[in-house]
Write a protein that holds these residues in place. Sequence first.
Motif, mmCIF file in Angstrom:
data_model
loop_
_atom_site.group_PDB
_atom_site.id
_atom_site.type_symbol
_atom_site.label_atom_id
_atom_site.label_comp_id
_atom_site.label_asym_id
_atom_site.label_seq_id
_atom_site.Cartn_x
_atom_site.Cartn_y
_atom_site.Cartn_z
ATOM 1 N N ASN A 1 -57.959 63.649 -20.605
ATOM 2 C CA ASN A 1 -57.294 65.028 -20.319
ATOM 3 C C ASN A 1 -58.014 65.690 -18.985
ATOM 4 N N THR A 2 -56.875 65.333 -18.008
ATOM 5 C CA THR A 2 -57.299 65.640 -16.187
ATOM 6 C C THR A 2 -58.191 66.840 -16.349
ATOM 7 N N GLY A 3 -58.249 68.461 -16.948
ATOM 8 C CA GLY A 3 -58.594 69.590 -17.406
ATOM 9 C C GLY A 3 -60.290 69.259 -17.101
ATOM 10 N N ARG A 4 -60.130 68.378 -18.137
ATOM 11 C CA ARG A 4 -61.786 67.988 -18.788
ATOM 12 C C ARG A 4 -62.730 66.776 -17.399
ATOM 13 N N ILE A 5 -62.468 65.901 -17.424
ATOM 14 C CA ILE A 5 -62.535 64.708 -16.432
ATOM 15 C C ILE A 5 -63.116 66.678 -14.733
ATOM 16 N N LYS A 6 -62.297 67.135 -14.431
ATOM 17 C CA LYS A 6 -62.489 68.524 -13.680
ATOM 18 C C LYS A 6 -63.787 69.245 -13.767
ATOM 19 N N GLU A 7 -64.005 69.571 -15.068
ATOM 20 C CA GLU A 7 -65.191 70.290 -15.553
ATOM 21 C C GLU A 7 -66.300 69.239 -15.716
ATOM 22 N N VAL A 8 -66.118 67.888 -15.346
ATOM 23 C CA VAL A 8 -67.241 67.749 -15.919
ATOM 24 C C VAL A 8 -67.228 67.605 -14.710
ATOM 25 N N THR A 9 -66.671 66.736 -13.538
ATOM 26 C CA THR A 9 -67.175 66.324 -12.321
ATOM 27 C C THR A 9 -67.723 67.402 -11.487
ATOM 28 N N ASP A 10 -67.092 68.794 -11.855
ATOM 29 C CA ASP A 10 -67.608 69.942 -11.542
ATOM 30 C C ASP A 10 -68.863 70.833 -11.123
ATOM 31 N N ALA A 11 -69.605 69.738 -12.553
ATOM 32 C CA ALA A 11 -70.757 69.878 -12.541
ATOM 33 C C ALA A 11 -71.886 68.286 -12.003
ATOM 34 N N SER A 12 -71.052 67.932 -11.465
ATOM 35 C CA SER A 12 -71.854 66.659 -11.042
ATOM 36 C C SER A 12 -72.829 66.291 -10.284
ATOM 37 N N ASP A 13 -73.037 68.289 -9.262
ATOM 38 C CA ASP A 13 -74.579 68.459 -8.672
ATOM 39 C C ASP A 13 -74.991 69.359 -9.145
ATOM 40 N N VAL A 14 -74.970 69.388 -10.532
ATOM 41 C CA VAL A 14 -76.113 70.251 -11.269
ATOM 42 C C VAL A 14 -77.386 69.499 -11.260
ATOM 43 N N VAL A 15 -78.434 70.088 -11.262
ATOM 44 C CA VAL A 15 -79.717 69.611 -11.283
ATOM 45 C C VAL A 15 -80.079 70.224 -12.127
ATOM 46 N N LEU A 16 -80.678 69.907 -13.629
ATOM 47 C CA LEU A 16 -81.824 70.485 -13.968
ATOM 48 C C LEU A 16 -82.939 70.657 -13.379
ATOM 49 N N THR A 17 -83.815 71.538 -13.351
ATOM 50 C CA THR A 17 -84.987 71.725 -14.072
ATOM 51 C C THR A 17 -85.695 71.069 -15.478
ATOM 52 N N ARG A 18 -87.007 70.696 -15.062
ATOM 53 C CA ARG A 18 -87.373 69.503 -15.931
ATOM 54 C C ARG A 18 -87.674 70.664 -17.469
ATOM 55 N N GLN A 19 -88.040 71.725 -16.961
ATOM 56 C CA GLN A 19 -87.850 72.941 -18.582
ATOM 57 C C GLN A 19 -86.891 72.731 -19.398
ATOM 58 N N GLU A 20 -85.935 73.179 -17.773
ATOM 59 C CA GLU A 20 -83.746 72.878 -18.732
ATOM 60 C C GLU A 20 -84.076 71.215 -19.324
ATOM 61 N N TRP A 21 -84.107 70.530 -19.005
ATOM 62 C CA TRP A 21 -83.651 69.093 -19.786
ATOM 63 C C TRP A 21 -84.445 69.001 -20.883
ATOM 64 N N TYR A 22 -85.826 69.383 -21.760
ATOM 65 C CA TYR A 22 -86.567 69.419 -22.215
ATOM 66 C C TYR A 22 -86.171 70.747 -22.965
ATOM 67 N N GLU A 23 -85.789 71.747 -22.897
ATOM 68 C CA GLU A 23 -84.582 72.839 -23.801
ATOM 69 C C GLU A 23 -83.964 72.489 -24.455
ATOM 70 N N LEU A 24 -83.342 71.198 -23.550
ATOM 71 C CA LEU A 24 -81.770 70.527 -24.244
ATOM 72 C C LEU A 24 -82.229 69.031 -25.175
ATOM 73 N N TYR A 25 -83.310 69.255 -24.887
ATOM 74 C CA TYR A 25 -83.485 68.042 -25.559
ATOM 75 C C TYR A 25 -84.217 68.149 -26.675
ATOM 76 N N GLN A 26 -85.052 69.291 -26.596
ATOM 77 C CA GLN A 26 -85.407 70.026 -28.344
ATOM 78 C C GLN A 26 -84.371 70.482 -28.830
#
Length: 305
Positions: free
Chosen positions: A273-298
């Motif tokens: 899906n070309t739209g899905r490719i774009k939405e995933v790659t549009d977030a490729s520069d996002v760097v989650l904080t350590r707290q955000e990473w652990y929030e998602l993990y939990q």
Amino acid sequence: MKKIQIGQSDIVSSQIALGCMRMADLGVNKASEVIETAIDSGINFFDHADIYGSGQSEIIFSQALKNSDISRDDLIIQSKCGIRDGFYDFSKDHIIHSVEGILERLDTDYLDILALHRPDALIEPTEVAEAFYQLKKSGKVNYFGVSNFSTSHVDLLQQALFDKLVVNQLQFGLKHAGMVAHNMNVNMENETGINRDGAVLDHMRMKNITIQAWSPFQYGYFDGVFIDHPDFIKLNNSLEKLAQKYHVTKNGIAIAWISRHPANIQTIIGTMNTGRIKEVTDASDVVLTRQEWYELYQAAGFNLL
């Protein structure tokens, strides 16, 4: 998009790769659109296997390239072999024969990487080494890797090889993160503390082998996608909160969670899906904080002690 070095090779690749398993379901024009969208979005790595669409995915890919202005020299192409009808086969003859078929279907002179698809219980490392040596010497394959291999499988094979393995494909994502979770439950008498993979994540980092995460949106083993799934409300709420913060989608945040890990994991997305490719790659520069990473993990159901 962030670029990463693949293992101990000279390949510098996009951190997100496009998996081409579903390309057999596309027409040539649609496949060209998918490839061009991937390239325009910063993806230069394309992952295949000889069993995808019984080889048809590779054929459609090659036809789609001819239908575009994209040069083979601008692409990193990987394919896999070793799975046959009802059994696995890492014999020298089968590996070499498989590569010849892959190259013919892809209409290319060489593969950047060849990976062995799933562990063959009857593997003879010296025989694999002979096949790899012949393929490398003939210029048909530049580098080699594996898929779904444990630490002991990797070491058993590596001790016979002339070249260093550069990749190991492993299922990994927010709902399949056991290789992270058990490290944080060491010596605990709980389900998560069971080491099922020989500490493969740490081992690959020590060996400088790039982990390629497949099925990043799946829960279980192809049980379904966790994005917007009613059974995972807490996880989706956390994904949505961060998606709004970073002005991307939940899919993009789910990939950003993988990319945030210091192992420099390369994520393989399998969407056509070309739209899905774009939405995933549009977030490729996002760097989650350590707290955000652990929030998602939990939020994904993993507990901290």
